[in-house]
Design a protein around this motif. Structure first.
Motif, PDB file in Angstrom:
ATOM      1  N   PHE A   7       1.330  -1.026   0.071  1.00  0.00           N
ATOM      2  CA  PHE A   7      -0.241  -0.511   0.132  1.00  0.00           C
ATOM      3  C   PHE A   7       0.989   1.311  -0.003  1.00  0.00           C
ATOM      4  N   ASP A 288     -11.897   8.149   5.800  1.00  0.00           N
ATOM      5  CA  ASP A 288     -11.300   8.145   6.282  1.00  0.00           C
ATOM      6  C   ASP A 288     -12.135   7.034   7.421  1.00  0.00           C
ATOM      7  N   ARG A 365     -10.987   2.014   2.480  1.00  0.00           N
ATOM      8  CA  ARG A 365      -9.536   2.357   2.471  1.00  0.00           C
ATOM      9  C   ARG A 365      -8.649   2.376   2.918  1.00  0.00           C
ATOM     10  N   ASN A 381      -5.716  -4.784   2.255  1.00  0.00           N
ATOM     11  CA  ASN A 381      -5.992  -3.814   1.441  1.00  0.00           C
ATOM     12  C   ASN A 381      -6.882  -3.553   0.891  1.00  0.00           C
ATOM     13  N   SER A 382      -7.816  -3.366   0.916  1.00  0.00           N
ATOM     14  CA  SER A 382      -9.557  -3.484   0.312  1.00  0.00           C
ATOM     15  C   SER A 382      -8.821  -2.901  -1.013  1.00  0.00           C
ATOM     16  N   LEU A 383      -8.204  -2.148  -1.547  1.00  0.00           N
ATOM     17  CA  LEU A 383      -8.026  -1.666  -2.923  1.00  0.00           C
ATOM     18  C   LEU A 383      -7.709  -1.938  -3.846  1.00  0.00           C
ATOM     19  N   ASN A 384      -7.666  -3.880  -2.755  1.00  0.00           N
ATOM     20  CA  ASN A 384      -6.152  -4.280  -3.822  1.00  0.00           C
ATOM     21  C   ASN A 384      -6.715  -6.006  -4.854  1.00  0.00           C
TER      22      ASN A 384
END
Ligand code: PMH
Length: 384
Positions: A7, A288, A365, A381-384
């Motif tokens: 991240f 966030d 995020r 990492n939820s964005l991956n």
């Protein structure tokens, strides 16, 4: 375990999986060997992360998992979780088939639901938990007649099995036990009316599991205190177990400036420097879960408490520092630094809410770093 995702931001949550194990062991010691533990991992495990918490809970003695919705249960199944999972919220009867096929147990509280669900179930039977509303006023049946109707309807179909009966306390986290006593009594009476007692009978959330020996039945539903938090301020100093908070929240100074008296900070120019001041910028904001109401609260830098100044922006906020700390200095929003700690309960008090809401509000995020035996095991990492 999971592959190590990268991240690229200087704000993150740390989740101590050993703390989760410790908290489960603490409650196991309280309830005794004959009572099972259902780990409540709904809402991304109260912000801690579905999968690492589910796995840790199951490896630490929990036998069941609970979520709020079928989609959460399906997510856990897709990730390879094979333990029994129950859905605590209402589900559509049309989804009975997909639940049964994935061995997801559902909450039911009307005969009509059973009638409507049956045509949707194919091969595997659907296991249901009958929910009794004994005073929470949310979902559930209230009378012995309604309970009998469900029992009779379920008995007519091989594809529906009553796995459990349960209720939920509204005030188990208060020191005055009278309302919870009434709920427990109503629940006992309803159970007495059942022709066949199901394998699982349950009532206790964390507060009841910690405070009411009479409410264990066969399994407890352990949520907030699995994460090391007290169910309320009122009973925080009366808990019989030593809980360890699992979550901490950190950021980093990404910009430092010296401002002159009268200079303004952030949207609305609500903060004005009184003298020459060192202002640091943190890459964390209301998107966030670090909401605008955090203005005026404190964070820890170099083990010291410093104020958040000016409005909290979507992705950034500013702090007033006692000296020129360099870019890259770690800042703790929730957790320990040296001798001091900012507890999630303190943040909740500032926000006039409860610790549950603060944990759940930390956005997806924000990367989560998991540690076990003091070693960082992986990053989610939820964005991956
Ligand atoms: N069982 C049910 C039905 C719940 O709704 C919850 C938490 C739990 C068990 C676990 O409770 P605990 O976290 O206090 O141990 N549900 C909620 C809720 O709906 N709002 O706040 C907590």
């Amino acid at each position: 375990m999971e592959s190590r995702n990268e991240f690229h931001r200087d704000t993150w949550v740390e989740v101590d999986l050993d703390a989760i194990q410790h908290n489960i062991q603490q409650i196991a010691g309280q309830i005794g060997l004959d009572v099972a533990i259902m780990a409540v991992v709904k809402a991304n495990a109260y912000g801690h992360g579905y999968l690492p918490v589910a796995r840790t809970a199951l490896a630490s003695g929990a036998t069941h998992l609970a979520v709020a919705f079928i989609d959460e249960a399906l997510f856990l199944r897709k990730q390879g979780i094979t333990a029994p999972i129950m859905v605590l919220g209402a589900s559509r009867p049309e989804d009975a088939g997909i639940a049964a096929a994935n061995e997801i147990q559902l909450t039911v509280y009307s005969k009509e639901w059973v009638v409507q669900a049956v045509p949707h179930i194919q091969n595997k039977p659907l296991l249901i938990h009958v929910k009794c509303d004994t005073g929470m006023g949310r979902i559930g049946l209230k009378t012995a007649d309604e309970l009998r109707e469900i029992e009779q309807e379920a008995a007519r179909h091989d594809t529906i099995k009553i796995e459990g009966i349960y209720t939920h306390f509204a005030t188990a986290d208060e020191t005055d036990t009278r309302y919870a006593d009434e709920q427990a009594e109503r629940f006992r009476k309803l159970i007495d009316h059942m022709k066949v007692k199901p394998p699982l009978i349950h009532a206790s959330n964390s507060a009841a599991a910690l405070m009411r020996r009479d409410s264990f039945f066969s399994i407890i539903r352990f949520g907030i205190s699995m994460y090391g938090l007290s169910p309320s301020n009122e009973i925080a100093d009366k808990l019989p177990a030593r809980l360890t908070p699992a979550l901490s929240f950190h950021s980093t100074v990404v910009h430092v400036k010296k401002v002159e008296p009268g200079e303004k900070i952030s949207y609305g120019s609500t903060y004005e420097a009184a003298g020459q001041e060192w202002i640091g910028t943190l890459p964390v904001g209301y998107a966030d879960g670090w909401i605008r109401k955090m203005q005026g609260f404190e964070v820890l830098i170099d083990g010291k408490r410093v104020p958040i100044v000016g409005r909290v922006c979507m992705d950034q906020c500013m702090i007033r520092m006692p000296e020129n700390y360099p870019v890259g200095t770690k800042v703790t929003l929730i957790g320990r630094q040296n001798g001091d700690a900012i507890l999630i309960d303190e943040v909740a008090d500032h926000l006039e809410t409860i610790n549950y809401e603060v944990a759940c509000a930390i956005a997806a995020r924000v990367p989560r770093i998991y540690s076990k035996k003091n070693k960082s095991v992986f990053v989610l990492n939820s964005l991956n």
